[in-house]
Design a protein around this motif. Structure first.
Motif, PDB file in Angstrom:
ATOM      1  N   PRO A 146       0.792  -1.235   0.000  1.00 58.71           N
ATOM      2  CA  PRO A 146       0.000   0.000   0.000  1.00 58.71           C
ATOM      3  C   PRO A 146       0.823   1.283   0.000  1.00 58.71           C
ATOM      4  O   PRO A 146       0.453   2.262  -0.667  1.00 58.71           O
ATOM      5  CB  PRO A 146      -0.835  -0.134   1.278  1.00 58.71           C
ATOM      6  N   THR A 147       1.941   1.305   0.732  1.00 62.50           N
ATOM      7  CA  THR A 147       2.764   2.512   0.758  1.00 62.50           C
ATOM      8  C   THR A 147       3.275   2.857  -0.631  1.00 62.50           C
ATOM      9  O   THR A 147       3.305   4.029  -1.032  1.00 62.50           O
ATOM     10  CB  THR A 147       3.952   2.325   1.726  1.00 62.50           C
ATOM     11  N   GLN A 148       3.680   1.853  -1.403  1.00 58.76           N
ATOM     12  CA  GLN A 148       4.126   2.093  -2.766  1.00 58.76           C
ATOM     13  C   GLN A 148       2.980   2.594  -3.637  1.00 58.76           C
ATOM     14  O   GLN A 148       3.164   3.492  -4.477  1.00 58.76           O
ATOM     15  CB  GLN A 148       4.710   0.810  -3.361  1.00 58.76           C
ATOM     16  N   LEU A 149       1.796   2.020  -3.443  1.00 62.45           N
ATOM     17  CA  LEU A 149       0.641   2.448  -4.225  1.00 62.45           C
ATOM     18  C   LEU A 149       0.327   3.921  -3.969  1.00 62.45           C
ATOM     19  O   LEU A 149      -0.021   4.659  -4.903  1.00 62.45           O
ATOM     20  CB  LEU A 149      -0.564   1.567  -3.887  1.00 62.45           C
ATOM     21  N   VAL A 150       0.435   4.369  -2.730  1.00 63.70           N
ATOM     22  CA  VAL A 150       0.222   5.782  -2.413  1.00 63.70           C
ATOM     23  C   VAL A 150       1.174   6.651  -3.226  1.00 63.70           C
ATOM     24  O   VAL A 150       0.776   7.660  -3.822  1.00 63.70           O
ATOM     25  CB  VAL A 150       0.413   6.046  -0.903  1.00 63.70           C
ATOM     26  N   ARG A 151       2.440   6.267  -3.283  1.00 63.25           N
ATOM     27  CA  ARG A 151       3.433   7.069  -4.004  1.00 63.25           C
ATOM     28  C   ARG A 151       3.173   7.065  -5.501  1.00 63.25           C
ATOM     29  O   ARG A 151       3.398   8.078  -6.175  1.00 63.25           O
ATOM     30  CB  ARG A 151       4.834   6.546  -3.684  1.00 63.25           C
ATOM     31  N   VAL A 152       2.711   5.946  -6.021  1.00 63.14           N
ATOM     32  CA  VAL A 152       2.364   5.897  -7.441  1.00 63.14           C
ATOM     33  C   VAL A 152       1.210   6.850  -7.732  1.00 63.14           C
ATOM     34  O   VAL A 152       1.241   7.608  -8.714  1.00 63.14           O
ATOM     35  CB  VAL A 152       1.997   4.453  -7.847  1.00 63.14           C
ATOM     36  N   LEU A 153       0.189   6.837  -6.889  1.00 66.59           N
ATOM     37  CA  LEU A 153      -0.978   7.685  -7.118  1.00 66.59           C
ATOM     38  C   LEU A 153      -0.678   9.165  -6.916  1.00 66.59           C
ATOM     39  O   LEU A 153      -1.373  10.020  -7.476  1.00 66.59           O
ATOM     40  CB  LEU A 153      -2.121   7.255  -6.195  1.00 66.59           C
ATOM     41  N   ASP A 154       0.336   9.478  -6.132  1.00 67.04           N
ATOM     42  CA  ASP A 154       0.715  10.874  -5.921  1.00 67.04           C
ATOM     43  C   ASP A 154       1.498  11.449  -7.091  1.00 67.04           C
ATOM     44  O   ASP A 154       1.752  12.658  -7.131  1.00 67.04           O
ATOM     45  CB  ASP A 154       1.549  11.011  -4.639  1.00 67.04           C
ATOM     46  N   ASP A 155       1.907  10.611  -8.027  1.00 67.54           N
ATOM     47  CA  ASP A 155       2.716  11.045  -9.170  1.00 67.54           C
ATOM     48  C   ASP A 155       1.938  10.780 -10.463  1.00 67.54           C
ATOM     49  O   ASP A 155       1.693   9.624 -10.803  1.00 67.54           O
ATOM     50  CB  ASP A 155       4.046  10.291  -9.177  1.00 67.54           C
ATOM     51  N   PRO A 156       1.532  11.799 -11.194  1.00 66.53           N
ATOM     52  CA  PRO A 156       0.729  11.588 -12.407  1.00 66.53           C
ATOM     53  C   PRO A 156       1.413  10.690 -13.433  1.00 66.53           C
ATOM     54  O   PRO A 156       0.745   9.866 -14.085  1.00 66.53           O
ATOM     55  CB  PRO A 156       0.523  13.003 -12.946  1.00 66.53           C
ATOM     56  N   GLY A 157       2.733  10.838 -13.592  1.00 66.18           N
ATOM     57  CA  GLY A 157       3.436   9.998 -14.557  1.00 66.18           C
ATOM     58  C   GLY A 157       3.428   8.536 -14.167  1.00 66.18           C
ATOM     59  O   GLY A 157       3.234   7.653 -15.015  1.00 66.18           O
ATOM     60  N   ALA A 158       3.630   8.265 -12.880  1.00 63.57           N
ATOM     61  CA  ALA A 158       3.609   6.879 -12.408  1.00 63.57           C
ATOM     62  C   ALA A 158       2.202   6.295 -12.508  1.00 63.57           C
ATOM     63  O   ALA A 158       2.030   5.125 -12.865  1.00 63.57           O
ATOM     64  CB  ALA A 158       4.110   6.819 -10.969  1.00 63.57           C
TER      65      ALA A 158
END
Length: 385
Positions: A146-158
């Motif tokens: 989940p922590t990685q998913l949060v970071r992905v969602l916080d970055d439009p490119g990711a």
């Protein structure tokens, strides 16, 4: 009969060849260690292909023995549940079962996984790797915590790059409903998983068991699991084997330390049996509190713990990671939780942190979080706030 156990470093390049030979029986069993490996430590039963070291929540190391048959059953059931065998991007450490299983699934599908660059997980690095990993023939998969998913969602490119995956497995820790809803609203094909090292990783997807897996919940809400994915046992720990695995008729079961309920065939995991807090004589489910707090504006991640309190026994405290470092108003938070779960569940303090303490590939470290809460709040054993 036995076979030798070979220790390998915790890197995908070192693991791939050794794991392939372990699975097909042409090489020794392997144990992937984060610490410096040592050769010739042990032998294991001949059907064991992999040993995964896990400390769980107790902090005591345990070596879990996984057979080639169990690993194959897990990989086959995953492929059946998703879109068939596919290409994988490895974004998790291979000395934990979630990362190891990405390698197993990829190898059994015919090719090693593409590997995320070493170092801390960064959205930009993931985006580049995801674009490369999804450029070839599919289907395409990856696995995140989940922590990685949060970071992905916080970055439009990711986020844009992640949309190319046919499925993104999310496990290792509970995925808060607001995070799951946010991911699906962004167009990500997220599949939540539940399992543990002793089940070759995730064995329940979106609440439904994989093929061959059975789920039972007893009167105390303890979850038990059965099926071809179960571990052979613990290396040199017959005491743990006896305490963890049971047999009913011809069926072998794993007694987990997790609480849950089953509604219309769907398993809802409610947290660990020993996570329940008692404040003022009332039992509080920290996971239920976390679900409410996670839905508040500006909250990205949350971990709810208890700290010693002379008046309440335990005082409920919420550690939160917010979008801008500003804590949600305590009154607002308490009102929301009290309305949903009752006043006893309402946290008495809120502590903003840059990141939640984690253990393993992404589970909140509740012991460490409780220490942080005790240090950072006015709640002390000698008195209430």
């Amino acid at each position: 009969m036995e076979r030798p156990l070979r220790d390998v470093p915790a890197g995908a390049a070192d693991l791939v060849g050794a794991l392939s030979a372990a699975l097909d029986g042409t090489g020794p069993a392997v144990r992937c260690l984060e610490t410096t490996p040592r050769e010739g430590l042990a032998h294991v039963p001949s059907d064991v292909a992999v040993v995964v070291r896990t400390s769980g929540s107790t902090g005591r190391p345990r070596d879990v023995m996984l057979t080639a048959a169990a690993l194959r059953a897990s990989a086959d059931a995953t492929a059946e549940r998703l879109h068939g065998p596919g290409a994988w991007l490895l974004a998790l450490p291979v000395h934990h079962v979630a990362g190891l299983q990405v390698v197993v699934r990829a190898l059994l599908a015919g090719a090693p996984p593409r590997v995320l660059a070493d170092g801390p997980f960064r959205a930009a690095t993931f985006a580049a790797a995801a674009r490369a990993a999804t450029a070839g023939p599919g289907p395409h998969y990856t696995s995140l915590v989940p922590t990685q998913l949060v970071r992905v969602l916080d970055d439009p490119g990711a986020t844009a790059a992640a949309r190319a995956f046919d499925a993104i497995l999310v496990g290792g820790a509970a995925c808060p409903p607001p995070l799951l809803a946010r991911a699906r609203a962004a167009g990500l094909r997220v599949v939540t998983t539940y399992g543990m090292t002793e089940t070759c990783g995730g064995c329940v997807y979106d609440g439904r068991p994989l093929a061959g897996v059975r789920v039972a919940v007893d009167a105390e809400q303890r979850i038990s699991l059965s099926g071809p994915v179960l571990a052979a046992g613990y290396l040199h720990r017959p005491d743990l084997d006896a305490a963890t695995f049971t047999t009913s008729g011809d069926e072998r079961w794993l007694r987990t330390a997790d609480r849950g309920r089953v509604d219309d065939g769907v398993l809802h995991v409610l947290g660990r049996l020993d996570d329940v807090l008692v404040t003022g004589g009332v039992k509080v489910d920290p996971h239920a509190v976390e679900d409410v707090v996670a839905a508040l504006p500006g909250v990205r991640e949350v971990c709810v713990v208890g700290v010693p309190d002379q008046h309440w026994g335990q005082a409920v405290v919420a550690l939160v990671v917010t979008q801008d470092g500003t804590p949600p108003p305590l009154t607002t938070l308490r009102t929301a939780v009290a309305a949903a779960l009752g006043p006893a569940s309402a946290p008495r303090q809120v502590v903003v942190v840059d990141a939640l303490p984690l253990r393993g590939p992404g589970k909140p470290d509740r012991r460490a979080a409780a220490r942080v809460a005790l240090e950072r709040t006015a709640v002390h054993p000698s008195g209430s706030p």
